[in-house]
Write an enzyme that holds these catalytic residues in place. Structure first.
Site, mmCIF file in Angstrom:
data_model
loop_
_atom_site.group_PDB
_atom_site.id
_atom_site.type_symbol
_atom_site.label_atom_id
_atom_site.label_comp_id
_atom_site.label_asym_id
_atom_site.label_seq_id
_atom_site.Cartn_x
_atom_site.Cartn_y
_atom_site.Cartn_z
ATOM 1 N N SER A 108 90.816 -6.186 -10.154
ATOM 2 C CA SER A 108 91.823 -5.342 -9.517
ATOM 3 C C SER A 108 92.270 -4.276 -10.505
ATOM 4 O O SER A 108 92.158 -4.455 -11.724
ATOM 5 C CB SER A 108 93.028 -6.195 -9.094
ATOM 6 O OG SER A 108 94.148 -5.389 -8.785
ATOM 7 N N TYR B 241 98.770 -12.747 -10.689
ATOM 8 C CA TYR B 241 97.650 -11.904 -10.265
ATOM 9 C C TYR B 241 97.166 -11.038 -11.424
ATOM 10 O O TYR B 241 95.960 -10.932 -11.674
ATOM 11 C CB TYR B 241 98.106 -11.039 -9.094
ATOM 12 C CG TYR B 241 97.032 -10.197 -8.449
ATOM 13 C CD1 TYR B 241 96.215 -10.721 -7.454
ATOM 14 C CD2 TYR B 241 96.851 -8.861 -8.812
ATOM 15 C CE1 TYR B 241 95.244 -9.951 -6.839
ATOM 16 C CE2 TYR B 241 95.880 -8.082 -8.199
ATOM 17 C CZ TYR B 241 95.086 -8.631 -7.221
ATOM 18 O OH TYR B 241 94.121 -7.857 -6.614
#
Length: 254
Positions: free
Chosen positions: A143, A166
């Site tokens: 990401s 995350y």
């Protein structure tokens, strides 16, 4: 077709991105092994995209990436494998809290689930290559928030945040990918990452508008926008490309 006759494994194939990856791989001529927790969920999600799950070009398999023995046995059961994509996104019920509200036990649990399963998947792809000695390209999903710090102001006026778990997981996935590529040390085994920006999934309009202000105009991506780099990395067009991270974000990280 870029992936004609290539056998590609997709983990997390019932998810927002994973299902779109399966759809597009089939259109590029691949033979797809689609896996997720249950066959029923897979058939439902892929069916919504018009994928014929009864086709000879796709195999639907249940696979729990959190079960070590199941994953190892699954990879040992596979024949020739040309590529793999890990789109899975395991997390616990406490995932997504704001920084000061995250309990360390929940943090550790989420890291173990997501990063641990990503490690296991990468490890078993490498082990499968060592057994088969057949060219294999693995694509792991990272990401932009595994690359840069979050722009927290885009979450103003929403109940959302960018989970700290995350960020930790996605940055680590990039390095595990480099590690595995360097460790195997064989040009026929390639590991790369794709790092997309935000993907549209019913987020609040305030968030979408704020996010768009940091891009070159497109803003949030559609899941189908992410598939192109994945197809490229699985194809022979990217031969000798390994240990890299392709960022797809319409300029968000500039």
């Amino acid at each position: 077709m870029l992936l004609e006759n290539k056998v590609i494994l997709v983990a997390g194939a019932a998810g927002l991105l994973g299902s779109r990856v399966v759809e597009q791989l089939l259109q590029h001529g691949a033979q797809v092994i689609a896996t997720d927790l249950t066959r029923e969920r897979l058939e439902q999600q892929l069916g919504q995209l018009g994928v014929d799950t009864a086709s000879a070009d796709i195999s639907i398999r249940g696979l729990n990436l959190l079960d070590k023995q199941e994953v190892i046995a699954f990879f040992q059961s596979l024949g020739t494998l040309d590529g793999a994509v890990n789109c899975s996104y395991p997390r616990n019920k406490h995932y997504g809290k704001h920084f000061y509200d995250v309990d360390v036990d929940s943090f550790n649990d989420n890291v173990a689930m997501h990063l641990g399963s990503a490690f296991l998947f990468t490890q078993q792809c490498a082990a499968h290559f060592e057994r088969q000695q057949h060219p294999l390209s693995l694509v792991n999903m990272s990401s932009i928030y595994g690359v840069v710090a979050p722009k927290f102001d885009v979450y103003d006026h929403t109940n959302m945040t960018m989970p700290v778990e995350y960020a930790a997981i996605k940055s680590a996935i990039q390095h595990i990918s480099r590690y595995a590529s360097a460790y195997v040390d064989n040009s026929q085994f390639r590991v790369n990452c794709v790092s997309p920006g935000g993907i549209l999934d019913g987020q609040p309009s305030d968030f979408v508008k704020a996010y768009q202000s940091y891009t070159h105009g497109t803003g949030m991506l559609d899941s189908k926008d992410v598939v192109g780099p994945i197809v490229y990395l699985l194809s022979d067009l990217s031969n000798h490309m390994t240990g890299q991270n392709l960022i797809l974000d319409d300029g968000f990280t500039l």
